[in-house]
Design a protein around this motif. Structure first.
Motif, PDB file in Angstrom:
ATOM      1  N   PRO A  79      -3.384 -10.800  24.640  1.00  0.00           N
ATOM      2  CA  PRO A  79      -4.742  -9.990  25.104  1.00  0.00           C
ATOM      3  C   PRO A  79      -5.861 -10.466  25.610  1.00  0.00           C
ATOM      4  O   PRO A  79      -6.457  -9.814  26.156  1.00  0.00           O
ATOM      5  CB  PRO A  79      -4.711  -9.511  23.401  1.00  0.00           C
ATOM      6  CG  PRO A  79      -4.434 -10.524  22.868  1.00  0.00           C
ATOM      7  CD  PRO A  79      -3.494 -11.477  23.560  1.00  0.00           C
ATOM      8  N   ASP A  80      -5.438 -12.026  25.372  1.00  0.00           N
ATOM      9  CA  ASP A  80      -7.073 -12.230  26.397  1.00  0.00           C
ATOM     10  C   ASP A  80      -6.917 -12.447  27.655  1.00  0.00           C
ATOM     11  O   ASP A  80      -7.810 -11.690  28.241  1.00  0.00           O
ATOM     12  CB  ASP A  80      -7.663 -13.782  25.771  1.00  0.00           C
ATOM     13  CG  ASP A  80      -8.125 -13.311  24.282  1.00  0.00           C
ATOM     14  OD1 ASP A  80      -8.713 -12.828  23.563  1.00  0.00           O
ATOM     15  OD2 ASP A  80      -7.400 -14.271  23.444  1.00  0.00           O
ATOM     16  N   GLU A  81      -5.935 -12.656  27.836  1.00  0.00           N
ATOM     17  CA  GLU A  81      -5.982 -12.355  29.455  1.00  0.00           C
ATOM     18  C   GLU A  81      -5.433 -11.258  30.000  1.00  0.00           C
ATOM     19  O   GLU A  81      -5.393 -10.097  30.872  1.00  0.00           O
ATOM     20  CB  GLU A  81      -3.906 -13.341  29.600  1.00  0.00           C
ATOM     21  CG  GLU A  81      -3.840 -13.671  31.047  1.00  0.00           C
ATOM     22  CD  GLU A  81      -4.965 -14.100  32.435  1.00  0.00           C
ATOM     23  OE1 GLU A  81      -4.773 -14.512  33.037  1.00  0.00           O
ATOM     24  OE2 GLU A  81      -5.766 -15.505  31.171  1.00  0.00           O
ATOM     25  N   PHE A  82      -4.715 -10.100  29.075  1.00  0.00           N
ATOM     26  CA  PHE A  82      -5.173  -8.868  29.416  1.00  0.00           C
ATOM     27  C   PHE A  82      -6.414  -7.950  29.905  1.00  0.00           C
ATOM     28  O   PHE A  82      -6.750  -7.646  30.709  1.00  0.00           O
ATOM     29  CB  PHE A  82      -3.990  -7.646  28.706  1.00  0.00           C
ATOM     30  CG  PHE A  82      -4.166  -6.782  28.374  1.00  0.00           C
ATOM     31  CD1 PHE A  82      -3.225  -6.278  29.737  1.00  0.00           C
ATOM     32  CD2 PHE A  82      -4.606  -5.548  27.874  1.00  0.00           C
ATOM     33  CE1 PHE A  82      -2.898  -5.106  29.393  1.00  0.00           C
ATOM     34  CE2 PHE A  82      -4.358  -4.653  27.841  1.00  0.00           C
ATOM     35  CZ  PHE A  82      -4.478  -3.638  29.293  1.00  0.00           C
ATOM     36  N   LEU A  83      -7.376  -8.922  29.060  1.00  0.00           N
ATOM     37  CA  LEU A  83      -8.599  -8.358  29.164  1.00  0.00           C
ATOM     38  C   LEU A  83      -9.445  -8.764  30.354  1.00  0.00           C
ATOM     39  O   LEU A  83      -9.915  -8.269  31.199  1.00  0.00           O
ATOM     40  CB  LEU A  83      -9.114  -8.758  27.789  1.00  0.00           C
ATOM     41  CG  LEU A  83     -11.052  -7.813  28.258  1.00  0.00           C
ATOM     42  CD1 LEU A  83     -11.032  -6.740  28.396  1.00  0.00           C
ATOM     43  CD2 LEU A  83     -11.454  -7.846  26.570  1.00  0.00           C
ATOM     44  N   ASN A 157     -11.169   5.716  19.060  1.00  0.00           N
ATOM     45  CA  ASN A 157     -12.084   4.829  17.792  1.00  0.00           C
ATOM     46  C   ASN A 157     -10.155   4.081  18.066  1.00  0.00           C
ATOM     47  O   ASN A 157      -9.057   4.261  17.612  1.00  0.00           O
ATOM     48  CB  ASN A 157     -12.161   5.084  16.923  1.00  0.00           C
ATOM     49  CG  ASN A 157     -11.608   5.909  15.811  1.00  0.00           C
ATOM     50  OD1 ASN A 157     -10.462   5.620  15.988  1.00  0.00           O
ATOM     51  ND2 ASN A 157     -11.700   7.184  15.905  1.00  0.00           N
ATOM     52  N   PRO A 158     -10.700   2.242  17.330  1.00  0.00           N
ATOM     53  CA  PRO A 158      -9.368   2.018  16.970  1.00  0.00           C
ATOM     54  C   PRO A 158      -8.148   2.374  16.046  1.00  0.00           C
ATOM     55  O   PRO A 158      -7.695   1.805  16.741  1.00  0.00           O
ATOM     56  CB  PRO A 158      -9.917  -0.128  16.044  1.00  0.00           C
ATOM     57  CG  PRO A 158     -11.469   0.473  16.782  1.00  0.00           C
ATOM     58  CD  PRO A 158     -11.830   1.955  16.584  1.00  0.00           C
ATOM     59  N   THR A 177     -10.505  -3.979  20.903  1.00  0.00           N
ATOM     60  CA  THR A 177     -11.259  -4.848  20.438  1.00  0.00           C
ATOM     61  C   THR A 177     -11.902  -5.416  21.077  1.00  0.00           C
ATOM     62  O   THR A 177     -13.397  -5.107  20.929  1.00  0.00           O
ATOM     63  CB  THR A 177     -10.958  -5.046  19.348  1.00  0.00           C
ATOM     64  OG1 THR A 177      -9.694  -4.003  18.568  1.00  0.00           O
ATOM     65  CG2 THR A 177     -12.025  -5.149  18.001  1.00  0.00           C
ATOM     66  N   ARG A 178     -11.636  -6.432  21.248  1.00  0.00           N
ATOM     67  CA  ARG A 178     -13.305  -7.067  23.044  1.00  0.00           C
ATOM     68  C   ARG A 178     -13.544  -6.913  23.456  1.00  0.00           C
ATOM     69  O   ARG A 178     -15.075  -6.647  23.871  1.00  0.00           O
ATOM     70  CB  ARG A 178     -11.740  -8.186  23.078  1.00  0.00           C
ATOM     71  CG  ARG A 178     -11.960  -9.678  22.232  1.00  0.00           C
ATOM     72  CD  ARG A 178     -11.546 -10.654  23.188  1.00  0.00           C
ATOM     73  NE  ARG A 178     -12.457 -10.957  24.133  1.00  0.00           N
ATOM     74  CZ  ARG A 178     -11.541 -11.530  25.033  1.00  0.00           C
ATOM     75  NH1 ARG A 178     -10.703 -12.586  25.051  1.00  0.00           N
ATOM     76  NH2 ARG A 178     -13.398 -11.856  26.118  1.00  0.00           N
ATOM     77  N   ARG A 183     -18.406  -5.076  25.760  1.00  0.00           N
ATOM     78  CA  ARG A 183     -19.286  -4.955  27.166  1.00  0.00           C
ATOM     79  C   ARG A 183     -19.652  -4.188  27.116  1.00  0.00           C
ATOM     80  O   ARG A 183     -19.602  -3.380  28.261  1.00  0.00           O
ATOM     81  CB  ARG A 183     -17.550  -5.326  27.867  1.00  0.00           C
ATOM     82  CG  ARG A 183     -16.798  -6.475  28.172  1.00  0.00           C
ATOM     83  CD  ARG A 183     -16.065  -6.438  29.366  1.00  0.00           C
ATOM     84  NE  ARG A 183     -15.519  -7.648  29.637  1.00  0.00           N
ATOM     85  CZ  ARG A 183     -14.152  -8.128  29.948  1.00  0.00           C
ATOM     86  NH1 ARG A 183     -13.186  -7.238  31.390  1.00  0.00           N
ATOM     87  NH2 ARG A 183     -13.931  -9.572  30.654  1.00  0.00           N
ATOM     88  N   ASP A 184     -19.680  -3.180  26.370  1.00  0.00           N
ATOM     89  CA  ASP A 184     -20.042  -2.287  25.775  1.00  0.00           C
ATOM     90  C   ASP A 184     -19.826  -1.207  26.642  1.00  0.00           C
ATOM     91  O   ASP A 184     -20.286  -0.323  27.696  1.00  0.00           O
ATOM     92  CB  ASP A 184     -21.649  -2.867  25.911  1.00  0.00           C
ATOM     93  CG  ASP A 184     -22.686  -1.299  25.221  1.00  0.00           C
ATOM     94  OD1 ASP A 184     -22.138  -1.001  24.699  1.00  0.00           O
ATOM     95  OD2 ASP A 184     -23.710  -1.126  25.501  1.00  0.00           O
TER      96      ASP A 184
END
Length: 206
Positions: A79-83, A157-158, A177-178, A183-184
């Protein structure tokens, strides 16, 4: 803070008018996860803008992903790489957003990379007139320093997102979620659409 329920047709009209009221070329981001249907909204907004006399190119962020050898370096479900690493930010700037800017050539490439086949598309370039519009639709677009003239964030929403996302995409939930926390997108978008139920959207205004 005011939340106004709107129909999908009214939302299309409101987004189209935001663009139509702006002279010159416009680079619009429609940002939201797949269940919020950003590409559907983009296509409908494009139809309305053409009725208003503006030339429009709709671009899907999914056609500007990095090659598999790069984006899947840490596995298919990171998921971090996806973002942070899936979107070809440089390609979007070079082929779409910079040329569509006020000082750009207007020569944009609607699609760059076929992620399913893992090879480049062979599309030709499209020439935007001086008042042409690029509508870029996809997920996780904001907060990257990309040069948009205006943006719309389709917020889910989540809990709502977790209910409707496909099983194959469930691993992406931590990325959303991140994205919201770091990044607002809600605060940076010109228009915030509450899209927990895409058929019954609402617009949040200050």
């Amino acid at each position: 803070m005011q939340i106004t329920p709107v129909s999908p047709d009214v939302l299309v009209e409101e987004v189209a008018q935001l663009v139509a009221d702006r002279p010159g070329r416009v680079r619009l981001a429609l940002d939201g996860p797949p269940p919020a249907r950003p590409i559907v909204l983009a296509e409908r907004v494009a139809v309305r803008l053409r009725e208003l006399g503006r030339a429009v190119v709709v671009v899907s962020a999914d056609d500007f992903l990095r090659p598999a050898s790069v984006r899947l370096e840490y596995g298919r479900e990171d998921p971090d790489e996806f973002l942070d690493g899936w979107l070809d930010v440089g390609g979007l700037r070079r082929e779409v957003l910079d040329p569509a800017g006020p000082e750009g050539s207007g020569r944009v490439l609607p699609r760059l990379w076929d992620a399913a086949a893992d090879r480049a598309y062979r599309d030709g370039y499209t020439q935007l007139p001086p008042d042409g519009v690029v509508v870029l639709a996809g997920a996780l677009l904001l907060g990257r320093g990309l040069p948009f003239d205006m943006s719309v964030h389709l917020r889910m929403n989540p809990a709502a997102l977790a209910r409707v996302i496909t099983d194959e995409e469930r691993w992406t939930l931590p990325a959303y979620t991140r994205y919201s926390a770091e990044r607002d997108p809600e605060g940076s978008a010109d228009l915030l659409v509450l899209a927990d139920h895409p058929d019954r959207p609402a617009v949040r205004r200050v």
